[in-house]
Design a protein around this motif. Structure first.
Motif, PDB file in Angstrom:
ATOM      1  N   GLU A 197      32.903  44.765  35.152  1.00 43.86           N
ATOM      2  CA  GLU A 197      33.760  44.075  36.113  1.00 43.86           C
ATOM      3  C   GLU A 197      33.994  42.629  35.680  1.00 43.86           C
ATOM      4  O   GLU A 197      35.129  42.149  35.689  1.00 43.86           O
ATOM      5  N   LEU A 198      32.934  41.960  35.274  1.00 41.37           N
ATOM      6  CA  LEU A 198      33.047  40.564  34.840  1.00 41.37           C
ATOM      7  C   LEU A 198      33.926  40.428  33.595  1.00 41.37           C
ATOM      8  O   LEU A 198      34.724  39.500  33.495  1.00 41.37           O
ATOM      9  N   ARG A 199      33.790  41.369  32.655  1.00 43.28           N
ATOM     10  CA  ARG A 199      34.593  41.342  31.429  1.00 43.28           C
ATOM     11  C   ARG A 199      36.083  41.523  31.764  1.00 43.28           C
ATOM     12  O   ARG A 199      36.938  40.795  31.264  1.00 43.28           O
TER      13      ARG A 199
ATOM     14  N   LEU B 124      41.656  39.402  32.608  1.00 41.20           N
ATOM     15  CA  LEU B 124      42.821  39.290  33.476  1.00 41.20           C
ATOM     16  C   LEU B 124      43.093  37.845  33.893  1.00 41.20           C
ATOM     17  O   LEU B 124      44.253  37.445  34.018  1.00 41.20           O
ATOM     18  N   LYS B 125      42.045  37.052  34.072  1.00 39.63           N
ATOM     19  CA  LYS B 125      42.244  35.627  34.388  1.00 39.63           C
ATOM     20  C   LYS B 125      42.930  34.915  33.226  1.00 39.63           C
ATOM     21  O   LYS B 125      43.766  34.046  33.424  1.00 39.63           O
TER      22      LYS B 125
ATOM     23  N   SER C 192      46.833  34.568  42.002  1.00 36.57           N
ATOM     24  CA  SER C 192      46.301  33.940  43.211  1.00 36.57           C
ATOM     25  C   SER C 192      45.208  34.789  43.848  1.00 36.57           C
ATOM     26  O   SER C 192      44.459  34.304  44.696  1.00 36.57           O
ATOM     27  N   SER C 193      45.110  36.037  43.437  1.00 36.56           N
ATOM     28  CA  SER C 193      44.079  36.935  43.944  1.00 36.56           C
ATOM     29  C   SER C 193      43.757  37.955  42.864  1.00 36.56           C
ATOM     30  O   SER C 193      44.654  38.497  42.225  1.00 36.56           O
ATOM     31  N   LEU C 194      42.471  38.215  42.660  1.00 37.74           N
ATOM     32  CA  LEU C 194      42.034  39.173  41.651  1.00 37.74           C
ATOM     33  C   LEU C 194      40.734  39.816  42.092  1.00 37.74           C
ATOM     34  O   LEU C 194      39.773  39.111  42.408  1.00 37.74           O
ATOM     35  N   LYS C 195      40.721  41.139  42.137  1.00 39.28           N
ATOM     36  CA  LYS C 195      39.516  41.878  42.510  1.00 39.28           C
ATOM     37  C   LYS C 195      39.385  43.067  41.575  1.00 39.28           C
ATOM     38  O   LYS C 195      40.330  43.832  41.386  1.00 39.28           O
TER      39      LYS C 195
END
Length: 104
Positions: free
Chosen positions: A30-32, A37-38, A45-48
């Motif tokens: 998930e962190l990778r 994506l960032k 403005s939103s990422l999950k």
């Protein structure tokens, strides 16, 4: 802390009910994916990102809201996400993508 809602089928009764699993931290996968994506969508403005495979990294669900999607059809938005994750997708069994353009 992130909470993942899942649905549990109760044997042959066919009843559905929510099952919540709360995690104190995100998985490595998930962190990778969040980091990639960032970088690819700096105006997001939103990422999950949620590992929906129980933590083994086989399937993820992504919700991303970004101005980069403005003026693009949904299929084009999803293609941008797929392209950004081209290397990671090779090791996955599935990927759910939900994209949006921020409301102004």
């Amino acid at each position: 802390m992130i909470c993942v809602s899942r649905f549990l089928r109760i044997n042959q009764g066919g009843l559905f009910g929510p099952l919540h699993r709360c995690l104190s931290s995100q998985t490595e996968g998930e962190l990778r994916i969040v980091a990639i994506l960032k970088e690819k969508f700096p105006s997001a403005s939103s990422l999950k990102v949620v590992d929906i495979s129980g933590g083994c990294g086989a399937m993820y669900e992504i919700h991303i809201e970004s101005n980069e999607f403005k003026g693009k059809r949904t299929v084009q938005q999803h293609q941008l996400v797929n392209q950004a994750l081209k290397e990671e997708i090779q090791g996955m069994h599935g990927l759910r993508i939900f994209t949006e353009v921020p409301r102004q």
